[in-house]
Design a protein around this motif. Structure first.
Motif, short mmCIF file in Angstrom:
data_model
loop_
_atom_site.label_atom_id
_atom_site.label_comp_id
_atom_site.label_asym_id
_atom_site.label_seq_id
_atom_site.Cartn_x
_atom_site.Cartn_y
_atom_site.Cartn_z
N ILE A 317 45.19 33.15 -7.60
CA ILE A 317 44.74 31.98 -7.40
C ILE A 317 45.37 30.70 -8.13
CG2 ILE A 317 42.40 30.93 -7.66
CD1 ILE A 317 41.03 33.55 -6.78
N ASN A 318 45.52 31.18 -9.29
CA ASN A 318 45.74 29.98 -10.48
C ASN A 318 47.04 28.98 -9.79
OD1 ASN A 318 45.02 29.07 -12.99
ND2 ASN A 318 47.22 29.73 -13.78
N ASN A 319 47.82 29.66 -8.89
CA ASN A 319 49.12 28.88 -8.52
C ASN A 319 49.19 28.93 -7.14
OD1 ASN A 319 49.83 29.47 -11.18
ND2 ASN A 319 50.95 31.44 -10.57
N ASN A 320 47.98 29.06 -6.38
CA ASN A 320 47.62 29.07 -4.94
C ASN A 320 47.34 27.49 -4.45
OD1 ASN A 320 45.69 30.56 -2.76
ND2 ASN A 320 47.96 30.45 -2.53
N PHE A 321 47.63 26.59 -5.26
CA PHE A 321 47.04 25.24 -4.79
C PHE A 321 48.32 24.55 -4.43
CE2 PHE A 321 44.02 26.68 -7.64
CZ PHE A 321 42.79 26.26 -6.95
N PRO A 322 48.12 23.46 -3.74
CA PRO A 322 49.13 22.74 -2.68
C PRO A 322 50.22 22.27 -3.92
CG PRO A 322 47.10 22.01 -1.79
CD PRO A 322 46.89 22.91 -3.14
N ASP A 323 51.40 22.20 -3.77
CA ASP A 323 52.37 21.59 -4.68
C ASP A 323 52.52 20.15 -4.30
OD1 ASP A 323 54.52 20.63 -5.98
OD2 ASP A 323 55.92 21.94 -5.04
N LEU A 324 51.67 19.41 -5.12
CA LEU A 324 51.86 17.93 -4.88
C LEU A 324 52.85 17.31 -5.77
CD1 LEU A 324 48.17 17.16 -4.64
CD2 LEU A 324 49.74 17.82 -2.84
N ASN A 325 53.19 17.99 -6.73
CA ASN A 325 54.48 17.13 -7.71
C ASN A 325 55.52 16.74 -6.81
OD1 ASN A 325 52.64 19.21 -9.16
ND2 ASN A 325 53.61 18.64 -10.82
N SER A 326 56.21 17.89 -5.99
CA SER A 326 57.21 17.86 -5.31
C SER A 326 57.27 16.66 -4.63
CB SER A 326 57.61 18.97 -4.59
OG SER A 326 57.61 20.14 -5.37
N LEU A 327 56.25 16.41 -3.64
CA LEU A 327 55.71 15.09 -2.68
C LEU A 327 56.00 14.13 -3.72
CD1 LEU A 327 52.89 16.61 -0.70
CD2 LEU A 327 55.25 16.35 0.08
N LEU A 328 55.27 13.89 -4.68
CA LEU A 328 55.33 12.66 -5.68
C LEU A 328 56.74 12.35 -6.39
CD1 LEU A 328 53.80 10.53 -7.45
CD2 LEU A 328 53.54 11.93 -9.27
N TRP A 329 57.34 13.32 -6.71
CA TRP A 329 58.63 13.23 -7.37
C TRP A 329 59.72 12.89 -6.47
CZ3 TRP A 329 57.97 18.20 -10.49
CH2 TRP A 329 57.05 17.90 -11.86
N GLU A 330 59.80 13.26 -5.24
CA GLU A 330 60.72 13.12 -4.27
C GLU A 330 60.42 11.51 -3.75
OE1 GLU A 330 60.24 15.90 -0.78
OE2 GLU A 330 60.75 17.50 -2.15
N SER A 331 59.29 11.08 -3.80
CA SER A 331 58.98 9.71 -3.35
C SER A 331 59.48 8.86 -4.45
CB SER A 331 57.51 9.54 -3.13
OG SER A 331 57.13 8.20 -2.96
N GLU A 332 59.27 9.21 -5.67
CA GLU A 332 59.83 8.41 -6.57
C GLU A 332 61.22 8.38 -7.04
OE1 GLU A 332 56.00 8.88 -9.78
OE2 GLU A 332 57.71 9.90 -10.22
#
Length: 621
Positions: A317-332
């Motif tokens: 569960i601890n690592n089962n959330f959406p990876d939003l980091n990659s979306l943010l960093w790709e956009s930046e």
């Protein structure tokens, strides 16, 4: 009898001795139950005691430093990714002076105890009769034929009272809190919540956020002076535990915390009364009750390192959330990208919301809970280490597995982590031994998650990028599943930290964003100059922004309204600085409102000019 404390580090390195050792990193001090090897299994941090020779004359010895009634031995093999080593049988000897040894015997002679058949599952052997001595020695007699003599162990024993020994009296930890110090299974946990609710019906409420894979409800307790409703201007805080079902200390600490807060509120403790009246607190002790059930059935010493860690369908569960980091960093990184990603409240990707996505039902329940309640600060209690980890938990570089990866709010997160670690009895103690491999003393008992080990889709990163809530992972003890007898001491270790961390929700700025008629404006964006991370107002227009002491230029903007900025100063005293905004609608928004009121839509200026010219042209003809 309970464990002597090899796993919990109550037994120091100086109390462990061995006949020989393969090298320093495989010395007697590494022969502790459930100890984990370093990533490289290098010279200093390996995963067991390993003898320097493979013969029946090797031994590992524990000095209890006082007369002790020994009752049993638990053994494991070597923790290693690359090799297989374990002891398949052994003798047990005891002594009062470490020179003359007596073997454990039965009618036919020395007892040969059956050891392990693989390296991770602990095996318990009870002595035929308890033996009283100061020293106990394990003498391997056979071992895995393709490996060598390596073992981790725990000794069960009851230290005998010694009123003349000042050293032991001074080091015995007691608590004055009258709480239920035991491990609670699911039914007992539910009953304890009911008991707390019955004692304090005016400040508590029991509710559930969903169900586990096996249909167990995920119960939470709310503690507030107005349970059941969000009060405008009052921040919301959460503690959760048990995402890994076998890390049970956090679960028990949350159950102890709810009892403690109820009792102290009734007793009129001004600190607790103030906290409850000014904060809405949510306590969710068991996120993964299915996993806990597996660990509970095995018991506190026999579950190994991972039994019950995952959900029933095998998800962490601890690592089962959406990876939003990659979306943010790709956009930046791609400045010209048409797909702009905001620096906050990043939407969940469509693929994650599909029924076919590998997402635990428990994870979906937590996400719905996080989206429903405007949490400001949260801590998820974990086990197996003594450190507070703050985001980001994922490295930005594709080529690294460890790299310091700060959020725009790095200074705030470091303060929040330090507020817990510095008030814990052991986390910042320079004299304490590292749990396994990492020594977190250089960062005062705190660590940036990504600099420790990278994880995509962590609850901390998701909470920061998808909601207003700043969340940290708090590792509350070296032993994931301590014996019941250890709970009073663990409570004393963590009690002050648990309270201090909750109080940090009142650090920074807070306020209400209103229109000229005094109505709260929801979903307004609050930005702080120099910090590339915004938050949003709640349904009533209220907001909370965690900040360290200093002077900040704070801006607000909302669709259809003119923006505004003001300078807000955060002091060192506890209590958020009030920073309210009143903003008015833009001229275009006013025009649209008037036109809608009279059943017409505003026409854009360019279209109006074209129509006017067309009329003039027709009139000329």
């Amino acid at each position: 009898c309970p464990p002597l404390g090899l796993e919990t580090l109550k037994i120091t390195d100086f109390q462990l001795h061995a006949s020989t050792a393969k090298r320093y990193g495989l010395g007697a001090h590494r022969g502790r139950l459930n100890i984990q090897a370093g990533v490289n299994e290098n010279d200093f941090y390996d995963g067991a005691w390993c003898a320097g020779r493979n013969d029946p004359f090797q031994w590992i010895e524990v000095d209890a430093r006082r007369l002790t009634k020994f009752t049993g031995v638990i053994t494991q093999g070597r923790n290693s990714l690359w090799s297989s080593n374990w002891v398949t049988s052994y003798r047990v000897l005891v002594s009062n002076d470490s020179h003359a040894w007596t073997a454990v015997k039965n009618e036919s002679g020395d007892v040969i105890f059956e050891g392990n058949s693989e390296k991770e599952i602990p095996v318990l052997n009870m002595l035929p009769v308890p033996l009283v001595a100061r020293y106990i020695r394990i003498n391997p007699r056979s071992w895995y034929e393709e490996g060598s003599i390596c073992m981790r162990l725990e000794i069960l024993g009851c230290p005998l009272p010694d009123p003349n020994n000042y050293y032991h009296r001074r080091n015995e930890m007691t608590t004055t809190d009258n709480l239920d110090f035991k491990h609670h299974n699911y039914k007992e946990m539910r009953q304890l919540m009911k008991t707390v609710n019955k004692m304090c019906p005016n400040i508590t409420r029991i509710y559930n956020i969903g169900k586990s894979h096996q249909g167990l409800k995920l119960y939470a307790v709310e503690i507030s002076d107005n349970p059941g409703e969000h009060e405008v201007g009052e921040p919301e805080f959460r503690y959760i535990a048990g995402a890994h079902g076998n890390e049970v200390l956090g679960r028990e600490l949350i159950l102890l915390l709810m009892q403690f807060m109820c009792q102290e509120y009734l007793a009129g403790n001004p600190r607790i009364v103030h906290l409850i009246e000014d904060t809405r607190i949510h306590l969710l002790p068991s996120v993964n009750p299915d996993g806990y059930d597996k660990a509970y059935k095995a018991g506190s010493e026999l579950g190994g390192w991972s039994l019950g860690r995952w959900t029933q369908d095998g998800i962490d569960i601890n690592n089962n959330f959406p990876d939003l980091n990659s979306l943010l960093w790709e956009s930046e990184d791609q400045k010209k990208s048409k797909r702009k990603v905001p620096n906050h409240h990043i939407p969940i990707p469509d693929w994650y919301l599909s029924e076919n996505a590998t997402v635990a039902v428990e994870t979906r329940a937590i996400i719905a809970w996080m989206e429903k309640i405007p949490f400001v600060l949260g801590g998820n209690l974990q086990g197996g280490e003594l450190v507070v980890a703050y985001p980001y938990d994922m490295v930005r570089s594709l080529w690294k597995t460890q790299d310091y990866t700060p959020t725009p709010d790095d200074h705030v997160f470091r303060w929040l982590a330090y507020s817990y670690a510095s008030t814990h009895r052991l986390m910042t103690d320079a004299r304490r031994r590292a749990c396994h491999t990492e020594d977190f003393q250089k960062e005062d008992g705190t660590v940036n998650g990504a600099s420790w080990h990278t994880v995509a889709g962590s609850i901390n990163d998701f909470s920061y990028l998808h909601t207003n809530c700043f969340e940290l992972s708090i590792y509350v003890g070296c032993d994931k599943y301590p014996h019941e007898s250890e709970l009073p001491e663990e409570w004393e270790n963590n009690r002050e930290s648990l309270i201090v961390f909750m109080e940090q929700v009142h650090r920074g700025i807070k306020g209400i964003v209103k229109d000229v008629h005094g109505r709260g404006i929801p979903n307004a964006i609050i930005s702080v100059e120099g910090v590339n991370h915004d938050i949003r107002t709640g349904a009533d227009g209220d907001y909370w922004r965690l900040l360290n002491p200093g002077e900040y230029v704070v801006g607000v903007k909302a669709e259809g309204y003119t923006g505004a900025t003001k300078t807000c100063e955060v002091g060192y005293d506890m209590g958020a600085t009030q920073c309210d905004f009143t903003i008015s609608k833009t001229n275009m928004a006013r025009i649209k409102e008037i036109m809608r009121k009279f059943g017409k839509q505003p026409i854009s200026l360019s279209l109006r000019r074209l129509r006017q010219r067309a009329r003039q042209w027709r009139q000329r003809r």
